[in-house]
Motif scaffolding. Structure first.
Motif, PDB file in Angstrom:
ATOM      1  N   THR A 138     -34.384  22.469  49.783  1.00 11.07           N
ATOM      2  CA  THR A 138     -35.792  23.014  49.990  1.00 11.07           C
ATOM      3  C   THR A 138     -36.911  22.260  49.720  1.00 11.07           C
ATOM      4  N   VAL A 197     -27.655  30.136  47.734  1.00 13.94           N
ATOM      5  CA  VAL A 197     -26.416  28.888  47.226  1.00 13.94           C
ATOM      6  C   VAL A 197     -25.684  29.965  46.076  1.00 13.94           C
ATOM      7  N   LEU A 237     -30.129  31.855  44.022  1.00 13.76           N
ATOM      8  CA  LEU A 237     -28.901  31.326  43.595  1.00 13.76           C
ATOM      9  C   LEU A 237     -28.226  32.280  42.713  1.00 13.76           C
ATOM     10  N   ASN A 289     -29.880  23.350  45.634  1.00 11.62           N
ATOM     11  CA  ASN A 289     -30.768  24.267  45.969  1.00 11.62           C
ATOM     12  C   ASN A 289     -32.260  23.476  45.956  1.00 11.62           C
ATOM     13  N   LEU A 330     -37.478  27.922  46.152  1.00 12.28           N
ATOM     14  CA  LEU A 330     -36.003  27.592  46.396  1.00 12.28           C
ATOM     15  C   LEU A 330     -35.123  28.841  47.031  1.00 12.28           C
TER      16      LEU A 330
END
Length: 429
Positions: A121, A101, A147, A117, A144
């Protein structure tokens, strides 16, 4: 009044931060960073205003050169709500799966990306993870996605933190989700991305930087807590030697750049210093914590009446987060002064070098803050954004729901204390 000495004082503090890439042009290296993580398909979270500038499209074209596809979600809501986050989550679920992400924008886009995110997940819905007492406060059970945050405003520090902030519309309260897994894997900070930020946004978001630094610097020391088991330690662990360094440096940078960045938005040097200050403050408060001004800001924003600040979208009433934080800051720091006088004085001197000390040192930091707020066009208190004395009980109720933040204050905070801070903040000058 201060906290009682713990029976077994905490002797361990934790520190976490993302990898950082900083400098003009750094955003052009996003494709390289994604490819190095093995990413082939990523979700880019941004907002309509930024999308209209063409920057997201340009970045998508750049990363395509590294054989990475970016799917763009461009409907981030300024000051996210549970409804806007749910919309972003549903988009991501419908268009996934993704390998990573990417957040491009201010704190609203970065916080939206964190929520997306988390909920793409992990099982469950948004309220399952929102902090108690507003939500269930569940911790994510699964890892996750990576990011990567590219901030385009200088303020929130969300690129460095474990926190996602949102308004819960039905309860008229601003709250958050907090867990170490929400922290970005990488923050790419390119001051060139901040040059289009309006003066009013620079002022409000800059006050967020300032309060992040001040609140983490004046937070209760980590040694004032009862010792916890490793599994029970929270991201906000109290002021500590590492967070102090970041907070002090952030305040020093603000002293020389803040007013210039507001008055001369195209001053690249000032923008660069503000971007550094935002990141440093985020690395401080993301570990030490924030306290009363942020706790007060949540109901101020959540209970907004008809205020529409210039420089922001005019389609709905809002008190921008950084502005909301600043409106009670002078009186909040007057209240906390006696818990750590030397820190309040040191902060005032960092923010305004050479300032004359008043006879009553409790006035020093509030006076420095008020002078700054007047200079950069921040409203003169909660009355200037539409609140009256009759509104204070509801504001106090909203503040007292922020126990995660109030627990970080350097002295106990009860309803009477918060009421007094709000009453003295109706008009600051």
């Amino acid at each position: 009044m201060s906290f009682s000495q713990p029976t077994t004082p905490e002797s361990v503090f934790t520190y976490g931060s993302p990898r950082l890439k900083f400098g003009s042009g750094a955003s052009t290296e996003l494709g390289y960073e994604l490819a190095s993580l093995g990413v082939r398909r990523a979700l880019l979270v941004t907002d309509p205003g930024l999308e209209a500038t063409g920057i997201p499209a340009r970045i998508a074209e750049q990363v395509a050169g590294e054989a990475v596809e970016l799917v763009v979600y461009g409907d981030t809501h300024v000051e996210p709500t549970d409804a806007s986050l749910t919309d972003a989550i549903e988009f991501a679920r419908a268009h996934g799966p993704f390998d990573a992400v990417v957040a491009l924008g201010g704190g609203s886009s970065i916080d939206t990306a964190k929520a997306v995110n988390l909920l793409t997940t992990n099982e469950g819905e948004l309220m399952d993870y929102i902090n108690v007492p507003v939500g269930a406060g569940r911790a994510p059970a699964k890892a996750l996605l990576p990011l990567i945050a590219l901030p385009t405003t200088t303020g929130t520090g969300s690129e460095s933190t474990t926190i996602c902030v949102l308004d819960v519309l039905e309860q008229h309260v601003k709250t958050g989700i907090s867990h170490p897994r929400l922290r970005p894997e990488l923050a790419i900070i390119d001051p060139q991305l901040t040059l289009s930020q309006p003066a009013e946004v620079t002022a409000a978001s800059g006050m967020d930087i300032l309060c992040h630094a001040l609140e983490s610097y004046t937070a209760r020391p980590f040694t004032s807590y009862e010792r916890k088991a490793p599994s029970e330690r929270v991201p906000y662990c109290g002021a500590n030697p590492i967070s102090d360094v970041w907070a002090e440096k952030s305040m020093s940078l603000l002293a020389t750049s803040f007013r210039t960045a507001v008055r001369a938005g195209d001053d690249v040097d000032a923008r660069e210093q503000m971007a550094l200050a935002a990141t440093f403050a985020g690395m401080g408060f993301g570990n030490a914590g924030v306290h009363i001004p942020h706790a007060n800001a949540y109901p101020i924003a959540g209970q907004v009446k008809g205020f529409r600040p210039s420089g922001y979208p005019q389609d709905e009433a809002m008190v921008p987060h950084g502005m909301a934080v600043s409106l009670t800051a002078p009186e909040a720091f007057r209240y906390t002064f006696d818990a750590a006088p030397e820190r309040h004085v040191r902060a005032a001197e960092l923010l305004e070098p050479g300032a004359e000390r008043p006879a009553d040192l409790a006035d020093f930091l509030p006076q420095v803050l008020v002078r700054l707020m007047r200079d950069i066009g921040i409203p003169a208190g909660i009355g200037a954004v539409g609140f009256e004395k009759d509104d204070i009980p509801a504001l106090v109720e909203g503040t007292m729901k922020q126990q995660r933040l109030l627990a970080t204050a350097p002295k106990p905070v009860d309803e009477d204390a918060v009421t007094g801070i709000f009453e003295r903040s109706i008009s600051l000058w």
